[in-house]
Scaffold this active site. Structure first.
Site, PDB file in Angstrom:
ATOM      1  N   TYR A 161       0.822  -1.219   0.000  1.00  0.00           N
ATOM      2  CA  TYR A 161       0.000   0.000   0.000  1.00  0.00           C
ATOM      3  C   TYR A 161       0.851   1.262   0.000  1.00  0.00           C
ATOM      4  CZ  TYR A 161      -4.290  -2.499  -0.054  1.00  0.00           C
ATOM      5  OH  TYR A 161      -5.318  -3.294  -0.469  1.00  0.00           O
ATOM      6  N   ARG A 186       1.698   1.883  -3.564  1.00  0.00           N
ATOM      7  CA  ARG A 186       0.536   2.385  -4.315  1.00  0.00           C
ATOM      8  C   ARG A 186       0.220   3.838  -3.933  1.00  0.00           C
ATOM      9  NH1 ARG A 186      -4.421  -1.406  -4.195  1.00  0.00           N
ATOM     10  NH2 ARG A 186      -4.914  -0.426  -6.172  1.00  0.00           N
ATOM     11  N   GLN A 212     -15.261   4.179  -6.548  1.00  0.00           N
ATOM     12  CA  GLN A 212     -14.686   2.915  -6.068  1.00  0.00           C
ATOM     13  C   GLN A 212     -13.168   3.037  -5.995  1.00  0.00           C
ATOM     14  OE1 GLN A 212     -17.113  -0.571  -8.088  1.00  0.00           O
ATOM     15  NE2 GLN A 212     -16.948   1.170  -9.455  1.00  0.00           N
ATOM     16  N   HIS A 230     -14.615   2.293  -1.401  1.00  0.00           N
ATOM     17  CA  HIS A 230     -13.566   1.314  -1.111  1.00  0.00           C
ATOM     18  C   HIS A 230     -12.458   1.874  -0.234  1.00  0.00           C
ATOM     19  CE1 HIS A 230     -14.716  -1.321  -4.860  1.00  0.00           C
ATOM     20  NE2 HIS A 230     -15.663  -1.240  -3.955  1.00  0.00           N
ATOM     21  N   CYS A 248      -6.724   2.771  12.972  1.00  0.00           N
ATOM     22  CA  CYS A 248      -6.112   2.131  14.140  1.00  0.00           C
ATOM     23  C   CYS A 248      -6.773   0.774  14.383  1.00  0.00           C
ATOM     24  CB  CYS A 248      -6.275   3.044  15.357  1.00  0.00           C
ATOM     25  SG  CYS A 248      -5.676   2.293  16.877  1.00  0.00           S
ATOM     26  N   CYS A 305      -0.311   3.753  15.478  1.00  0.00           N
ATOM     27  CA  CYS A 305      -1.228   4.850  15.770  1.00  0.00           C
ATOM     28  C   CYS A 305      -0.486   5.954  16.541  1.00  0.00           C
ATOM     29  CB  CYS A 305      -2.408   4.327  16.588  1.00  0.00           C
ATOM     30  SG  CYS A 305      -3.564   5.607  17.050  1.00  0.00           S
ATOM     31  N   GLU A 350     -15.134  -0.324 -23.016  1.00  0.00           N
ATOM     32  CA  GLU A 350     -15.536  -1.598 -23.620  1.00  0.00           C
ATOM     33  C   GLU A 350     -16.787  -1.522 -24.459  1.00  0.00           C
ATOM     34  OE1 GLU A 350     -15.417  -3.875 -20.079  1.00  0.00           O
ATOM     35  OE2 GLU A 350     -13.226  -3.780 -20.186  1.00  0.00           O
ATOM     36  N   ALA A 410     -12.772   8.305 -20.888  1.00  0.00           N
ATOM     37  CA  ALA A 410     -13.424   9.272 -20.009  1.00  0.00           C
ATOM     38  C   ALA A 410     -12.770  10.650 -20.134  1.00  0.00           C
ATOM     39  CB  ALA A 410     -13.359   8.778 -18.560  1.00  0.00           C
TER      40      ALA A 410
HETATM   41  N1  APR Z   1     -12.058   5.714 -19.922  1.00  0.00           N
HETATM   42  C1  APR Z   1     -13.209   5.081 -19.620  1.00  0.00           C
HETATM   43  N2  APR Z   1     -13.269   3.805 -19.199  1.00  0.00           N
HETATM   44  C2  APR Z   1     -12.115   3.134 -19.118  1.00  0.00           C
HETATM   45  C3  APR Z   1     -10.862   3.715 -19.415  1.00  0.00           C
HETATM   46  C4  APR Z   1     -10.857   5.064 -19.852  1.00  0.00           C
HETATM   47  N3  APR Z   1      -9.738   5.716 -20.173  1.00  0.00           N
HETATM   48  N4  APR Z   1      -9.909   2.794 -19.211  1.00  0.00           N
HETATM   49  C5  APR Z   1     -10.531   1.676 -18.803  1.00  0.00           C
HETATM   50  N5  APR Z   1     -11.875   1.869 -18.739  1.00  0.00           N
HETATM   51  C6  APR Z   1     -12.927   0.960 -18.325  1.00  0.00           C
HETATM   52  C7  APR Z   1     -12.725  -0.480 -18.697  1.00  0.00           C
HETATM   53  O1  APR Z   1     -13.260  -0.709 -19.972  1.00  0.00           O
HETATM   54  C8  APR Z   1     -13.480  -1.202 -17.596  1.00  0.00           C
HETATM   55  O2  APR Z   1     -14.842  -1.380 -17.956  1.00  0.00           O
HETATM   56  O3  APR Z   1     -12.974   1.016 -16.919  1.00  0.00           O
HETATM   57  C9  APR Z   1     -13.433  -0.233 -16.417  1.00  0.00           C
HETATM   58  C10 APR Z   1     -12.515  -0.649 -15.279  1.00  0.00           C
HETATM   59  O4  APR Z   1     -13.010  -1.817 -14.697  1.00  0.00           O
HETATM   60  P1  APR Z   1     -12.327  -2.509 -13.424  1.00  0.00           P
HETATM   61  O5  APR Z   1     -10.844  -2.594 -13.662  1.00  0.00           O
HETATM   62  O6  APR Z   1     -13.089  -3.738 -13.120  1.00  0.00           O
HETATM   63  O7  APR Z   1     -12.473  -1.425 -12.290  1.00  0.00           O
HETATM   64  P2  APR Z   1     -13.688  -1.159 -11.309  1.00  0.00           P
HETATM   65  O8  APR Z   1     -14.994  -1.306 -12.006  1.00  0.00           O
HETATM   66  O9  APR Z   1     -13.375   0.119 -10.630  1.00  0.00           O
HETATM   67  O10 APR Z   1     -13.530  -2.339 -10.294  1.00  0.00           O
HETATM   68  C11 APR Z   1     -14.240  -2.309  -9.114  1.00  0.00           C
HETATM   69  O11 APR Z   1     -13.235  -4.292  -8.301  1.00  0.00           O
HETATM   70  O12 APR Z   1     -11.352  -5.500  -8.905  1.00  0.00           O
HETATM   71  C12 APR Z   1     -11.926  -4.671  -7.937  1.00  0.00           C
HETATM   72  O13 APR Z   1     -10.398  -3.464  -6.651  1.00  0.00           O
HETATM   73  C13 APR Z   1     -11.112  -3.417  -7.850  1.00  0.00           C
HETATM   74  O14 APR Z   1     -12.083  -1.547  -6.702  1.00  0.00           O
HETATM   75  C14 APR Z   1     -12.083  -2.276  -7.891  1.00  0.00           C
HETATM   76  C15 APR Z   1     -13.443  -2.937  -8.059  1.00  0.00           C
END
Ligand code: APR
Length: 248
Positions: free
Chosen positions: A71, A74, A105, A123, A131, A150, A218, A234
């Site tokens: 962490y 990250r 998230q 999340h 703590c 802590c 997607e 996005a």
């Molecule tokens: N613009 C828009 N969408 C995007 C882009 C972008 N530049 N890049 C990727 N994506 C889309 C992908 O197509 C996918 O549908 O964002 C989505 C990301 O999906 P995940 O990786 O599954 O992320 P998320 O939905 O936030 O996951 C939820 O699940 O795996 C756990 O810890 C992870 O907190 C997360 C949670």
């Protein structure tokens, strides 16, 4: 509606008249800031570890130093990253609509750094620790310590993030549900929508007659108002939508 400009214009028209906009974001909105998803971050040394070793209560109990190293790395990467035009577009939108509830998230803090207020973090956050003794939350601690404690009571701290097998924070979840039930526009951005509650929220908003936009990279099935779907980045699409709805 298959032409991107037409879809953006039609959605922007609705956005201009909105009373309460609820936005749900996921890893995709931070992708253009260079923040890897949990699994993408598991490269190099980290690829040898089972995700549960790095992000579960049992993994932390077994090896808290390893989990904190993961962490800490990250957190440093999130601090080095910059919000992208999608984060800024949402911060701008916040200033133009009567009410905006931003539900994320993501744990990277980039929405707040772009200027969004009242972000609901489903999340948790890389920038907070909790703590283990009394649950108190801390936004600063001794970052040099491999295993931080802590500052108040000396007990072990843990990252304030939701791990595998854990419940989402109750208050954040309640606020997210309430906004979904109340909003007239719901936007789902950069989330695959496979984990709850991201899977249900857009559907529930639709069932309450809200206008819903699903924006991610997607392939999506065709939709028609009040459901809008856009495949795209996005960071490119969101600024266009917000600019069209609120040119100044
Ligand atoms: N613009 C828009 N969408 C995007 C882009 C972008 N530049 N890049 C990727 N994506 C889309 C992908 O197509 C996918 O549908 O964002 C989505 C990301 O999906 P995940 O990786 O599954 O992320 P998320 O939905 O936030 O996951 C939820 O699940 O795996 C756990 O810890 C992870 O907190 C997360 C949670």
């Amino acid at each position: 509606m298959d032409n991107l400009d037409t879809v953006i214009a039609a959605f922007a028209n609705r956005l201009r008249l909105a009373h309460h906009v609820a936005v749900l974001t996921g890893a995709g909105i931070s992708a253009e800031s260079g923040i890897p998803t949990f699994r993408d971050a598991q490269t190099g040394l980290w690829s040898h570890f089972d995700p549960e070793e790095l992000a579960s209560p049992a993994g932390f109990a077994r090896n808290p130093t390893l989990v904190w190293r993961w962490y800490a790395e990250r957190r440093v990467k999130a601090c080095a990253a910059q919000p992208n035009p999608a984060h800024y577009a949402l911060a701008k939108l916040d200033k133009h609509v009567p009410r905006l509830t931003l539900i994320t998230q993501n744990i990277d803090g980039l929405h707040q750094r772009a200027g969004s207020r009242n972000v609901i973090e489903l999340h948790g956050s890389l920038h907070r620790a909790r703590c283990m003794a009394d649950g108190s939350l801390h936004t600063t601690w001794d970052y040099a310590e491999e295993l931080p404690h802590c500052p108040d009571c000396g007990a072990l701290l843990r990252p304030d993030v939701v791990w595998f097998g854990e419940m989402l924070p109750q208050t954040a979840l309640e606020k997210a549900w309430a906004a979904t039930l109340d909003c007239d526009i719901f936007m789902s951005i950069g989330t695959s929508g496979v984990v709850e509650p991201a899977a249900s929220l857009p559907r529930i908003a639709l069932s309450r007659n809200a206008t819903v936009l699903i924006l991610n990279l997607e392939q999506q099935t065709a939709a028609r108002p009040p459901l809008f779907t856009i495949n795209g980045k996005a960071g490119e699409i969101l600024p266009r939508i917000v600019k069209m709805a609120f040119p100044v």
